[in-house]
Design an enzyme around this catalytic site. Structure first.
Site, PDB file in Angstrom:
ATOM      1  N   ASP A 284     -35.796  -0.437  10.775  1.00 37.45           N
ATOM      2  CA  ASP A 284     -35.049  -0.019  11.577  1.00 37.45           C
ATOM      3  C   ASP A 284     -35.131  -0.078  13.192  1.00 37.45           C
ATOM      4  OD1 ASP A 284     -34.013   2.687  12.282  1.00 37.45           O
ATOM      5  OD2 ASP A 284     -35.439   4.331  11.292  1.00 37.45           O
ATOM      6  N   TRP A 323     -28.185   2.902  12.560  1.00 39.86           N
ATOM      7  CA  TRP A 323     -27.348   2.994  12.669  1.00 39.86           C
ATOM      8  C   TRP A 323     -25.625   2.985  13.276  1.00 39.86           C
ATOM      9  CZ3 TRP A 323     -30.821   3.173  16.992  1.00 39.86           C
ATOM     10  CH2 TRP A 323     -32.404   3.805  16.370  1.00 39.86           C
ATOM     11  N   TRP A 324     -25.569   1.632  13.223  1.00 37.94           N
ATOM     12  CA  TRP A 324     -23.591   1.706  13.516  1.00 37.94           C
ATOM     13  C   TRP A 324     -23.394   0.008  12.977  1.00 37.94           C
ATOM     14  CZ3 TRP A 324     -26.412   2.498  18.215  1.00 37.94           C
ATOM     15  CH2 TRP A 324     -26.396   1.073  18.677  1.00 37.94           C
ATOM     16  N   ASP A 341     -28.342   9.396  11.630  1.00 36.51           N
ATOM     17  CA  ASP A 341     -29.457  10.121  10.628  1.00 36.51           C
ATOM     18  C   ASP A 341     -28.336  11.216   9.944  1.00 36.51           C
ATOM     19  OD1 ASP A 341     -31.128   8.102  11.502  1.00 36.51           O
ATOM     20  OD2 ASP A 341     -32.664   9.947  11.314  1.00 36.51           O
TER      21      ASP A 341
HETATM   22  C1  GLA Z   1     -35.112   6.615  11.873  1.00 39.57           C
HETATM   23  C2  GLA Z   1     -34.227   6.287  10.482  1.00 39.57           C
HETATM   24  C3  GLA Z   1     -34.350   7.822   9.571  1.00 39.57           C
HETATM   25  C4  GLA Z   1     -36.028   7.590   9.659  1.00 39.57           C
HETATM   26  C5  GLA Z   1     -36.106   7.527  10.950  1.00 39.57           C
HETATM   27  C6  GLA Z   1     -37.924   7.871  10.657  1.00 39.57           C
HETATM   28  O1  GLA Z   1     -34.259   7.779  12.703  1.00 39.57           O
HETATM   29  O2  GLA Z   1     -32.370   6.180  11.102  1.00 39.57           O
HETATM   30  O3  GLA Z   1     -33.700   7.502   8.862  1.00 39.57           O
HETATM   31  O4  GLA Z   1     -36.050   5.948   8.849  1.00 39.57           O
HETATM   32  O5  GLA Z   1     -35.883   6.788  11.521  1.00 39.57           O
HETATM   33  O6  GLA Z   1     -38.633   7.743  11.417  1.00 39.57           O
END
Ligand code: GLA
Length: 544
Positions: A284, A323-324, A341
């Site tokens: 992440d 995320w992107w 998410d």
């Molecule tokens: C981020 C990720 C999610 C999940 C959470 C866990 O938001 O995008 O998919 O893994 O962290 O904290």
């Protein structure tokens, strides 16, 4: 900042440090003892980040981590001169800082600070943080090579690990921070009993909050209350059932839910994962280390972990969760998140299925999509389909099928469009307690076959209409296509595809993959009548 007397003593007496450090390895520090109290408030996972991604994560650590920053700053400045000792002495400091209400993460940062000055983040962590621990008999490195599934003489070809999109299950969407050994075992058993394993769902992935702390040697320590037998035993359990185990970590100092991140510990963590028998890592993007909340550092951090995983010799799938999309991602990860998410709704906000289809599904220009949270050129997402292919996949996030927020028609559409986009199929529901309707969606082997088609082409929208959409996904085999007839509107409607849109001339055989029915050989095109609102018809069309 001047060196503390303890640091000076450590510099002058590395052997004494080794001797002292060894017993302390058993004494794990607890991030909850941090003065900032950031961990507890972040447990839900949503705080500290959001659509803004690293920017927000960075902001959160700056705010919530005043003590962290204070704790790490001195150590970072010491890092360059401490050299190889930086990692180990910092780890020692982490313990004492935590005990005194200071910041254990300050210790983590200080490891990487030392590392950065010496070259790469991981180098310092490995040489500085780990060496004394090996001598002290801690576990992670010694057995990593033995754990490599490919064996010492068979180098792993990482480009061939996921020739079709990975399939499995992940804990986050349904269970959030409530992960445990019992849940993972129950889910593994249910994946087998339900037939999901045999349908291809083989990765059992534990998301955030499995971690608790780092010990004084820097080794990551699972939450013993939730995972009393440890991760290795759990991996053995999962492997014995023909499944694979995945874990989660973060390129920053903390994970999104406030557990210890891997920054500065990349090599050590990768070796630990390999020693435990881990097969998949989701990595992440929260809480970038100080100064690393930017795209250049993000690429470096993700690359450091990629190299650390490869160096273990174990075939570990590497899932980038930032995320992107960035164009470097296909050369670093096996899959990469292209969206914020997912949430369990169809179209009520930017986390819904429709928004994710628009972003991941080559629709950015069609819908004039603009990500207002970005300030750089990536705000306008490029057409992403070009980046998907055997070994590397766009990831519009895990499935919500069966979690209760959508109708079964919408869940069928969600599942179908993920298959059309050649997305990873990572179920996110309570597999042990799913309804028959959910089971039938997740186990539709004809839709799964669209997703898993070996050609590995991501489908694209081909219609002029943006409301009664037609998508096409080329399949292996001559003149073979999956076609989605997708009704985005609020009322049932007829949707047509003509073979010329697919590049087929003459007639074609047609099969309906939800009705499981052959529709025969049809000339020039097909119209699906009365496609329900938010529904989809998926066809397999094969030209003559
Ligand atoms: C981020 C990720 C999610 C999940 C959470 C866990 O938001 O995008 O998919 O893994 O962290 O904290």
């Amino acid at each position: 900042m001047t060196r503390t007397s303890k640091q000076r003593a450590l510099l002058g007496a590395p052997l004494l440090w080794l001797a002292l450090a060894t017993p302390a390895c058993e004494e794990a520090w607890d991030y909850k003892k941090q003065g900032s109290g950031g961990g507890a408030s972040l447990e839900g996972g949503a705080a500290g980040r959001g659509a803004g991604g690293a920017t927000r994560g960075g902001a959160a650590i700056a705010e919530g981590g005043a003590v962290l920053a204070g704790g790490s700053a001195g150590a970072v400045s010491e890092g360059g001169t401490l050299g190889a000792e930086a990692g180990s002495s910092s780890a020692g400091e982490a313990g004492s800082l935590a005990a005194s209400g200071g910041s254990a993460s300050g210790g983590a940062s200080s490891v990487s600070g030392g590392a950065a000055s010496g070259g790469t983040a991981s180098g310092g962590a490995a040489s500085g943080g780990k060496a004394p621990c090996i001598q002290g008999g801690t576990s992670s490195a010694g057995s990593a090579a033995e754990a490599g599934a490919a064996g010492a003489n068979e180098p792993v070809d990482f480009s061939k690990l996921v020739l079709t999109p990975p399939m499995g299950w992940n804990s986050w969407n349904r269970f959030g921070g409530n992960v445990s050994e019992a849940l993972i075992k129950e889910t593994a058993d249910a994946l087998v009993a339900s037939g999901m394993r045999d349908a291809g769902y083989t990765y059992v992935n534990i998301d955030d909050t499995w971690q608790k702390s780092r010990d004084a040697c820097g080794n990551i320590v699972p939450d013993a209350a939730r995972f009393p037998s440890g991760i290795k035993a759990l991996a053995d359990y999962v492997h014995a059932r023909g499944l694979k185990l995945g874990l989660y970590s973060d390129r920053g100092t903390l994970t999104c839910a406030g557990r210890p991140g891997s920054y500065g510990y990349e090599v050590q963590d990768a070796q630990t994962y390999a020693a435990w028998g881990v097969d998949y890592l989701k990595y992440d993007n929260c809480y970038a280390a100080p100064g690393r909340d930017n795209d250049t550092a993000m690429r470096q951090d993700y690359t450091v972990m990629r190299d650390a995983l490869r160096a273990t010799g174990r075939p570990i799938v590497y899932s980038i969760c930032a995320w992107w999309f960035q164009p470097w991602m296909p050369s670093v990860g096996h899959l990469w998140r292209t969206t914020t998410d997912i949430e369990d709704n169809f179209d009520s906000n930017i986390h819904g299925v429709i928004s994710l289809v628009n972003k991941n599904g080559e629709d950015a220009s069609r819908f004039g999509y603009f990500d207002a949270t970005r300030s750089d050129s990536a705000a306008y997402l490029p057409g992403l389909a070009q980046y998907a292919g055997p070994g590397h996949w766009n990831d519009p996030d895990m499935l919500e099928v069966g979690n209760g927020g959508m109708t079964d028609i919408e869940y069928r559409t969600h599942f179908s469009m993920w298959a059309m986009m050649a997305a990873p199929l990572i179920a996110g529901n309570d597999v042990a307690r799913m309804s028959d309707a959910t089971r039938q969606i997740l186990l539709n082997d004809e839709i799964i076959a669209v997703d898993q088609d070996p050609l590995g082409k991501q489908g694209r929208p081909i219609s002029a209409s943006k409301t009664l959409e037609v998508w096409s996904k080329p399949l292996s085999g001559s003149s073979s296509y999956a076609v989605a007839l997708f009704n985005r509107t609020a009322a049932a409607a007829d949707i047509s595809v003509s073979w010329s849109e697919l590049g087929i001339t003459g007639s074609a055989t047609v099969r309906d993959l939800w009705a499981h029915a052959n529709l025969g050989s049809i000339v020039s095109g097909y119209t699906a009548t009365n496609v329900p609102s938010h529904g989809v018809v998926i066809l397999k069309v094969v030209g003559q």
